[in-house]
Design an enzyme around this catalytic site. Structure first.
Site, mmCIF file in Angstrom:
data_model
loop_
_atom_site.group_PDB
_atom_site.id
_atom_site.type_symbol
_atom_site.label_atom_id
_atom_site.label_comp_id
_atom_site.label_asym_id
_atom_site.label_seq_id
_atom_site.Cartn_x
_atom_site.Cartn_y
_atom_site.Cartn_z
ATOM 1 N N LYS A 193 -9.216 -19.605 4.516
ATOM 2 C CA LYS A 193 -8.206 -18.569 4.015
ATOM 3 C C LYS A 193 -7.026 -18.619 5.077
ATOM 4 O O LYS A 193 -5.868 -18.269 4.428
ATOM 5 C CB LYS A 193 -8.505 -17.317 3.629
ATOM 6 C CG LYS A 193 -9.835 -17.149 2.561
ATOM 7 C CD LYS A 193 -9.245 -17.454 1.201
ATOM 8 C CE LYS A 193 -10.063 -17.464 0.197
ATOM 9 N NZ LYS A 193 -9.546 -17.666 -1.290
ATOM 10 N N GLU A 214 -5.065 -9.321 -2.899
ATOM 11 C CA GLU A 214 -6.416 -8.825 -3.332
ATOM 12 C C GLU A 214 -7.285 -9.603 -2.360
ATOM 13 O O GLU A 214 -6.998 -10.514 -1.748
ATOM 14 C CB GLU A 214 -6.514 -9.539 -4.761
ATOM 15 C CG GLU A 214 -6.843 -10.750 -5.087
ATOM 16 C CD GLU A 214 -5.765 -11.780 -4.560
ATOM 17 O OE1 GLU A 214 -6.191 -12.777 -4.083
ATOM 18 O OE2 GLU A 214 -4.492 -11.298 -4.587
ATOM 19 N N SER A 225 -16.396 -24.196 3.506
ATOM 20 C CA SER A 225 -15.160 -23.395 3.114
ATOM 21 C C SER A 225 -15.055 -22.030 4.074
ATOM 22 O O SER A 225 -14.110 -21.547 4.475
ATOM 23 C CB SER A 225 -14.783 -23.060 1.957
ATOM 24 O OG SER A 225 -15.966 -22.222 1.278
#
Length: 405
Positions: free
Chosen positions: A101, A123, A388
């Protein structure tokens, strides 16, 4: 490479088009007021992304702050357990903050500084996007509001604590199912009131244009690195690549490096408890075309045509739609989208931990589970998995719900 009439040599120049469409998917279905805000973001992004100063600063941040490039690890013991196919993982769990991210959050926060904004709004589901954006906000000296569903706050307590330590304002969302969809609803509503001084930093390759292309571009570093690294390690490309798909940012990041190569590509959605509506979040597998959160894609709908309730053991995957580029690649057939259920996912979580000393995020465990199944169907070859994120955030939840296996 030409696939179903699409020339992937020029794919990234042609998709999305000027209005943000990947074929019929994408666009910006928002109020006139928000259209002006999105136009401002788009104009700023498409200007700054060509700036050598911006690109140089982002590369410096990735190298000196994020710890990029992240490595590829060969899963030797797990590969031997499964047969002759060799499994590899791209280690986004080793990216600063523990997941992919931060790749787009640092880019979005740098864009916010360029635009003169004072606050970032977002969010989060599993909390990794929230932690990454809180990190970026602290790095650049920006205010940060993170909207998170009450259910996810309880499941992801370690990440909530990290966001608060980093100085973010974590706002609990209790409406509806109190998970990711409701967090997005609340964040968009807040942004509509504050867009003049803020920028919305969406956490995936979804939302109104320009977010799907902007997040894809920032995440493409994953695939670009992975392709070069894999060739350097083995002298050839992998036979297949695998990534989990909720909104789909980690997957598009990996896929971007290989779309023009003769490589099989798999995007893995959460089947959850089963095929019944409300028991899974596999929108590309079971959904139909629909509009939500400002973009047209493939989504799960209830009998009234509204976004259906969804479920996944992974908080970062329980979303009733997927990014428009994934919908486009799904229809083209360039990417095969398939599913694994909760039980397969948790088994993969423990298997990777025990055989390789890598504790994966539950989201990433979906990709690991599918790759393990895929390897058993292949006589030889190699599979590259996008790991990830790391599983620190999930351990308390897994121990409470599943115990130690």
């Amino acid at each position: 490479m030409i696939y179903n009439g699409i020339d992937f040599d020029t794919y990234f120049k042609n998709y999305p088009d000027m209005n943000g469409y990947f074929g019929k998917y994408g666009g910006a279905y928002i109020s006139e007021e928000l259209k002006n805000a999105m136009k401002e973001i788009a104009e700023a992004y498409f200007t700054i992304c060509k700036s050598s100063k911006f690109i140089g600063e982002l590369r410096r941040i990735r190298r000196e702050f994020q710890g990029r490039p992240t490595p590829i690890s060969h899963l030797e013991r797990l590969s031997a357990k499964l047969g002759n196919v060799q499994l590899y993982v791209k280690r986004e769990d080793l990216n600063h903050t523990g997941a992919h991210k931060l790749n787009h959050c640092m880019g979005e926060a740098l864009l916010a500084k360029y635009m003169g904004k004072k606050k970032v709004i977002a969010e989060t589901g599993a909390g990794q996007h929230g932690v990454a954006l809180a990190t970026a906000a602290a790095y650049f000296g920006l205010e940060c509001d993170i909207y998170m569903g009450a259910v996810d706050i309880k499941k992801q307590a370690p990440n909530v604590a990290r966001m608060k330590i980093l100085g973010a304002n974590v706002i609990e969302v209790t409406e509806g199912l109190a998970t990711l969809k409701e967090a997005v609803d609340a964040a968009f509503a807040a942004y509509a009131k504050e867009y003049k001084d803020s920028i919305y930093c969406i956490g995936s390759v979804l939302g109104p244009h320009p977010f799907p292309v902007m997040v894809r571009d920032f995440q493409s570093v994953v695939g670009i690195e992975a392709r070069e690294q894999f060739l350097g390690m083995t002298g050839e490309l992998p036979d297949a690549i695998v990534a989990c798909v909720g909104g789909g940012s980690n997957a598009m990041g990996l896929f971007a490096g290989f779309l023009n190569d003769p490589v099989d590509i798999y995007g893995i959605e959460p089947l959850g408890r089963g095929e019944k509506l409300g028991d899974h979040a596999a929108s590309l597998k079971y959904g139909t075309e629909g509009i939500m959160h400002g973009f047209n894609s493939i989504m799960l709908k209830d009998e009234d045509g509204e976004p259906a309730p969804v479920y996944s053991v992974a908080s970062g995957l329980d979303y009733p739609s997927s990014g428009p580029e994934h919908a486009f690649l799904h229809d083209l057939g360039r990417v095969k989208y398939d599913v694994v259920n909760d039980e397969e996912t948790i088994d993969a979580f423990f298997t990777l931990s025990r055989y390789e000393g890598i504790i994966p995020a539950i989201e990433s465990s979906h990709a690991v589970a599918y790759a393990m199944k895929l390897a058993k169907t292949m006589e030889r070859g190699s599979v590259l998995i996008n790991l990830s994120g790391r599983g620190d955030k999930d351990m308390d939840y897994i121990i409470e719900k599943y115990g130690i296996r």
